[in-house]
Write a protein that holds these residues in place. Structure first.
Motif, PDB file in Angstrom:
ATOM      1  N   ASN A   1       0.414   4.177  -2.563  1.00 27.03           N
ATOM      2  CA  ASN A   1       0.180   5.570  -2.171  1.00 27.03           C
ATOM      3  C   ASN A   1       1.046   6.529  -2.984  1.00 27.03           C
ATOM      4  O   ASN A   1       0.686   7.673  -3.193  1.00 27.03           O
TER       5      ASN A   1
ATOM      6  N   ARG B   1       0.825  -1.210   0.000  1.00 26.45           N
ATOM      7  CA  ARG B   1       0.000   0.000   0.000  1.00 26.45           C
ATOM      8  C   ARG B   1       0.863   1.266   0.000  1.00 26.45           C
ATOM      9  O   ARG B   1       0.490   2.268  -0.598  1.00 26.45           O
ATOM     10  N   GLU B   2       2.014   1.210   0.644  1.00 29.05           N
ATOM     11  CA  GLU B   2       2.920   2.361   0.621  1.00 29.05           C
ATOM     12  C   GLU B   2       3.379   2.652  -0.808  1.00 29.05           C
ATOM     13  O   GLU B   2       3.412   3.807  -1.238  1.00 29.05           O
TER      14      GLU B   2
END
Length: 137
Positions: free
Chosen positions: A132, A128-129
């Motif tokens: 993002n 998810r990082e």
């Protein structure tokens, strides 16, 4: 050394430690290839390599961030700021590394249910990082 970090005894040690961290991480990055993951144990080993990359960078950048904010000596603050900036740039490189992202995506897709809860959390959060930062777009 400063903050109990071995080898961090003088301001210019920050640059050396930052460069060493990048070199170590680049070696780990060169060993990561989604095409080579063919088993659960290889997936787990790869997650640990990714975790080691994160730890290696964070050990230096966290100390640099604290030092640049809190140290009384301007030479230490300046050296820490330079190391912090260099490592921030390197983190941006990591966060746009398609091979690292593809590796996480493969592990999540093919091995996620077999991972421990901690490994699942790490895989999910790290992927998810990357997302993002828009790597999946």
């Amino acid at each position: 050394g400063l903050f109990s970090i071995p080898g961090l005894c003088y301001p210019n040690d920050f640059q050396r430690l930052a460069k060493e961290a990048v070199r170590e991480c680049d070696v780990l990055r060169s060993e990561i290839d989604p095409e080579s993951i063919r088993s659960h144990s290889q997936a787990v080993d790869t997650l640990y390599q990714l975790d080691q990359i994160s730890k290696t960078v964070c050990n230096v950048i966290d100390a640099a961030e604290l030092c640049r904010s809190a140290h009384a000596n301007p030479h230490w603050r300046d050296a820490a700021s330079r190391a912090f900036s260099d490592l921030q740039d390197y983190i941006s490189t990591l966060n746009t590394d398609q091979t690292l992202y593809n590796t996480l995506a493969l592990i999540e897709k093919q091995y996620f249910p077999k991972l421990s809860e901690e490994e699942q959390r790490f895989c999910f959060l790290l992927k998810r990082e990357f997302e993002n930062d828009g790597i999946h777009l």
